[in-house]
Design a protein around this motif. Structure first.
Motif, short mmCIF file in Angstrom:
data_model
loop_
_atom_site.label_atom_id
_atom_site.label_comp_id
_atom_site.label_asym_id
_atom_site.label_seq_id
_atom_site.Cartn_x
_atom_site.Cartn_y
_atom_site.Cartn_z
N LYS A 72 -2.19 10.60 -13.02
CA LYS A 72 -0.83 10.09 -13.22
C LYS A 72 -0.83 8.61 -13.63
O LYS A 72 0.24 8.04 -13.85
CB LYS A 72 -0.01 10.25 -11.94
N GLY A 73 -2.01 7.99 -13.67
CA GLY A 73 -2.09 6.60 -14.12
C GLY A 73 -2.25 5.58 -13.02
O GLY A 73 -2.31 4.37 -13.29
N PHE A 74 -2.36 6.01 -11.77
CA PHE A 74 -2.60 5.06 -10.68
C PHE A 74 -4.02 4.51 -10.82
O PHE A 74 -4.96 5.26 -11.12
CB PHE A 74 -2.42 5.73 -9.31
N THR A 75 -4.18 3.21 -10.58
CA THR A 75 -5.44 2.56 -10.91
C THR A 75 -6.18 1.97 -9.73
O THR A 75 -7.37 1.65 -9.84
CB THR A 75 -5.20 1.43 -11.93
N ASN A 76 -5.52 1.80 -8.59
CA ASN A 76 -6.15 1.13 -7.43
C ASN A 76 -6.29 2.15 -6.31
O ASN A 76 -5.50 2.19 -5.37
CB ASN A 76 -5.29 -0.06 -7.01
N GLU A 113 -13.19 7.75 7.93
CA GLU A 113 -13.58 6.70 6.99
C GLU A 113 -12.47 5.66 6.90
O GLU A 113 -11.29 5.97 7.06
CB GLU A 113 -13.86 7.29 5.61
N THR A 114 -12.86 4.41 6.63
CA THR A 114 -11.93 3.29 6.62
C THR A 114 -12.00 2.55 5.30
O THR A 114 -13.08 2.40 4.71
CB THR A 114 -12.27 2.32 7.77
N ALA A 115 -10.86 2.08 4.83
CA ALA A 115 -10.79 1.21 3.66
C ALA A 115 -9.89 0.03 4.00
O ALA A 115 -8.96 0.14 4.81
CB ALA A 115 -10.27 1.96 2.44
N ARG A 116 -10.17 -1.11 3.38
CA ARG A 116 -9.40 -2.33 3.65
C ARG A 116 -8.94 -2.97 2.35
O ARG A 116 -9.68 -3.01 1.37
CB ARG A 116 -10.25 -3.34 4.44
N VAL A 117 -7.72 -3.47 2.39
CA VAL A 117 -7.19 -4.29 1.30
C VAL A 117 -6.54 -5.50 1.95
O VAL A 117 -5.54 -5.36 2.66
CB VAL A 117 -6.18 -3.52 0.44
N GLY A 118 -7.12 -6.67 1.77
CA GLY A 118 -6.58 -7.86 2.42
C GLY A 118 -6.60 -7.69 3.93
O GLY A 118 -7.62 -7.34 4.53
N ASP A 119 -5.45 -7.93 4.56
CA ASP A 119 -5.35 -7.82 6.01
C ASP A 119 -5.06 -6.41 6.50
O ASP A 119 -4.97 -6.17 7.70
CB ASP A 119 -4.24 -8.76 6.53
N LEU A 120 -4.90 -5.48 5.58
CA LEU A 120 -4.53 -4.11 5.93
C LEU A 120 -5.78 -3.23 6.04
O LEU A 120 -6.62 -3.21 5.14
CB LEU A 120 -3.58 -3.53 4.88
N THR A 130 -0.56 -0.56 -7.32
CA THR A 130 -0.46 -0.66 -5.86
C THR A 130 -1.61 0.11 -5.22
O THR A 130 -1.88 1.25 -5.60
CB THR A 130 0.88 -0.07 -5.39
N PRO A 131 -2.29 -0.47 -4.23
CA PRO A 131 -3.37 0.27 -3.56
C PRO A 131 -2.87 1.59 -2.98
O PRO A 131 -1.87 1.61 -2.26
CB PRO A 131 -3.82 -0.69 -2.46
N LEU A 132 -3.56 2.68 -3.31
CA LEU A 132 -3.19 4.01 -2.84
C LEU A 132 -4.36 4.56 -2.03
O LEU A 132 -5.48 4.65 -2.52
CB LEU A 132 -2.86 4.92 -4.02
N PHE A 133 -4.07 4.94 -0.78
CA PHE A 133 -5.06 5.48 0.13
C PHE A 133 -4.80 6.96 0.35
O PHE A 133 -3.66 7.37 0.61
CB PHE A 133 -5.00 4.78 1.49
N GLY A 134 -5.85 7.78 0.27
CA GLY A 134 -5.68 9.20 0.52
C GLY A 134 -7.00 9.93 0.40
O GLY A 134 -8.01 9.35 -0.01
N PRO A 135 -7.00 11.21 0.75
CA PRO A 135 -8.22 12.02 0.56
C PRO A 135 -8.48 12.24 -0.91
O PRO A 135 -7.64 11.95 -1.78
CB PRO A 135 -7.87 13.32 1.29
N ALA A 180 0.83 -1.19 0.00
CA ALA A 180 0.00 0.00 0.00
C ALA A 180 0.87 1.24 0.00
O ALA A 180 2.01 1.25 0.48
CB ALA A 180 -0.93 0.02 1.22
N LEU A 181 0.28 2.31 -0.52
CA LEU A 181 0.84 3.65 -0.51
C LEU A 181 -0.18 4.54 0.19
O LEU A 181 -1.37 4.53 -0.17
CB LEU A 181 1.09 4.11 -1.94
#
Length: 251
Positions: free
Chosen positions: A94-98, A106-113, A79-84, A54-55
């Motif tokens: 810029k081409g980031f896709t996830n 607020e909460t977001a989850r990817v796998g165990d993270l 790569t999963p990118l988390f942000g406002p 994650a980023l």
């Protein structure tokens, strides 16, 4: 058995956090320009980061959101990118896709993270974060001011293992020395509220160059002011000043 938790300071607010088998990079900054100088060695290049799970990016300022350097360095844009929303909207261009857009509480989850956006306040829209996985929890303060909403974190989360906080009290000279980042005393006050196992200061070596330091910004570049303040306010909390490239294991 306690899951291993480590943090490696890359530079400024860019930290490589590992929670067991998960690797998270915060607020990437790998380059410099005429008024943004890390003020310390940048110990990793984009090419040597290795795979990340994650980023996490607090706001869109260049010294926290160096997306162009990631793209130029061949970073995996899936790569999963988390942000406002201000960050994810920019990342999409810029081409980031996830992309995972989260605002305060607020909460977001990817796998165990699990990544929860917590409140923040800066010169532009910002959030801070609580990052959790495998029973370990990290607070990442970006370069926010200490606002009252952050004092709610202990009411909402279990114990904080690691708190990473800005400490330079950055002020903007053309705006009448308006403060936009918490200073050492304010960061120590917040640390006393969070009660982490370990507290690490960051966001203090940055400067704006010879002219910029005199005309644009003013900040405290000595992290010992934070550790001294914490020693007075909450001496029971362990703290450590971390040099770039040093991996620290959190008990």
């Amino acid at each position: 058995m306690t899951t291993p938790l480590t943090v490696t300071r890359i530079a400024h607010a860019s930290q490589l956090i590992t929670l067991g088998d998960l690797r998270v990079l915060t607020d990437p900054w790998f380059t410099q320009n005429a008024t943004y100088y890390p003020g310390e060695p940048v110990v990793r290049t984009v090419e040597t980061l290795g795979p990340l799970n994650a980023l996490v990016i607090s706001h869109e300022h260049y010294d926290h959101c160096d997306l162009d350097a990631l793209v130029a360095g061949g970073f995996d844009l899936s790569t999963p990118l988390f942000g406002p929303g201000t960050v994810t909207a920019l990342a999409a261009t810029k081409g980031f896709t996830n992309l995972h857009t989260i605002e305060a509480w607020e909460t977001a989850r990817v796998g165990d993270l699990t990544v929860t956006a917590t409140p923040g306040k800066h010169g532009v829209h910002e959030v801070t974060f609580v990052i959790a996985a495998h029973g370990r929890t990290v607070f990442f303060g970006g370069d926010s001011l200490h606002i009252p909403e952050l004092d709610q974190i202990p009411e909402r989360f279990d114990h904080i293992d690691l708190a990473i906080l800005p400490v330079n009290g950055l002020c903007i000279r053309p705006a009448g020395l308006r403060q936009v980042v918490m200073d050492a005393e304010q960061a120590a006050d917040l640390t006393a509220v969070l009660k982490p196992t370990l507290a690490v200061p960051h966001h203090y070596a940055f400067h704006s160059g010879f002219l910029g330091d005199r005309m644009i910004t003013k900040g405290d570049r000595d992290p010992r002011h934070y550790t001294d303040a914490l020693g007075r306010i909450a001496p029971e909390i362990n703290t450590r000043i971390v040099l770039p490239g040093v991996e620290v294991t959190v008990p």
